[in-house]
Scaffold this motif. Sequence first.
Motif, PDB file in Angstrom:
ATOM      1  N   THR A 260      -8.267 -17.447 -19.341  1.00 39.76           N
ATOM      2  CA  THR A 260      -8.935 -16.150 -19.423  1.00 39.76           C
ATOM      3  C   THR A 260     -10.064 -16.054 -18.405  1.00 39.76           C
ATOM      4  O   THR A 260     -10.238 -15.020 -17.741  1.00 39.76           O
ATOM      5  N   GLN A 263      -8.727 -15.501 -15.010  1.00 40.29           N
ATOM      6  CA  GLN A 263      -8.266 -14.126 -14.855  1.00 40.29           C
ATOM      7  C   GLN A 263      -9.425 -13.185 -14.542  1.00 40.29           C
ATOM      8  O   GLN A 263      -9.297 -12.256 -13.739  1.00 40.29           O
ATOM      9  N   ARG A 269      -8.355  -9.653 -14.976  1.00 37.56           N
ATOM     10  CA  ARG A 269      -8.881  -9.187 -16.261  1.00 37.56           C
ATOM     11  C   ARG A 269     -10.263  -8.591 -16.016  1.00 37.56           C
ATOM     12  O   ARG A 269     -11.058  -9.156 -15.259  1.00 37.56           O
ATOM     13  N   GLU A 273     -14.359  -6.952 -20.576  1.00 40.09           N
ATOM     14  CA  GLU A 273     -13.862  -7.644 -21.767  1.00 40.09           C
ATOM     15  C   GLU A 273     -14.768  -8.799 -22.188  1.00 40.09           C
ATOM     16  O   GLU A 273     -14.574  -9.385 -23.255  1.00 40.09           O
TER      17      GLU A 273
END
Length: 377
Positions: A260, A263, A269, A273
């Motif tokens: 994550t 990303q 991403r 977030e």
Amino acid sequence: MIETPGILLTILSFVLVIGPLVFVHEMGHYLAGRYFGIKADAFAVGFGREIAGFTDKRGTRWKFGWLPLGGYVKFAGDMNPASQPSAEWLSLPAEERQRTFQSKPVWQRAIVVAAGPVVNFVVAILILAGFAFAYGDIRMPPVVGGTVPGSAAAAAGLQVGDRITAIGGRSVETFDDLARFARIRAGERTQIDAVRGGQTVSRDLVIGTELQRDRFGNEYKIGRLGIAGSKPVIVPVSLIEAPVIAVKRTGEIVSMMVETLSQVITGRRSVKELGGPLSIAKVSGEQMSLGLDAYVFLIALVSINLGFINLLPVPMLDGGHLFFYAIEAVRRRPVEPQVQEWAFRGGLAAILALMLLVTFNDLGNFGLWKNLAGLIG
């Protein structure tokens, strides 16, 4: 209907998650330092003005601050962020200097610094081991039991009975391996390999995107393959097996965190977030309202997060110190004090900038910016 746990439960839940986890993190540093004969000048439980405290026979001041969100340990001689010898340290009597942090060899200093994150991982492993022992281990083979019409799996032509062997070049042993891979890769193109009738088949597919909303109104973008698994089997777990399974689960969670983070860094991403303390507080209240099991599992996740984040090679974090100790071990001498000083200043600036970003994101997730825009409009 959207449910909210209430502000008081949210605050209490957050304090009961963060406070003890940061405390045991610092206790890891303290116990390792004590083992190597390093004196601790202070151990603070909580932050802010001291409201109570005492000094033990070793000369450590145990302080209790008014804000019960963790704490810190201050070792003797640790007089600057880079823990470098200074004129003040050199002026100490030889016997007293031997009990300071700087006087210890680099491997001992590294152990003291690493002990904090290690304790966080140990706490998580103990919790996950308890879950494994109490509820068993759910195991499901990576065999296609069916495909959802219109899903990525259906478009790729996967059939009932196909045994998935790899996805994205990674081997697959359980159905959970598939789900974990897809969950954080919504909309990404990948390759899936399977065995069908003794023959290997490979298919390209685009992982589907599912927008989920929980009972608290939180929305999540989840990657889905659209594969229905076979019937799961719950296998009882012994006391000996439980820690092994817990270590494996911890490794899987850390791996997902690394994926994550990569990303976000590569732009796959959005930084929107990323969440901070306010998000943790919100989730803490929600998980406590769901029950003890959900709340304790959250504690394990947050503990893993604390351990992982602190090991990142960023100056001011434990990982930054370990990075400089590694260089010192190779060079046989410490990095120059001025270099470390500027590095730690940069690290502090980066951490403060990140805190501002995640707080901005948290307030946006709470609807503050939308409400302000409505008022202005």
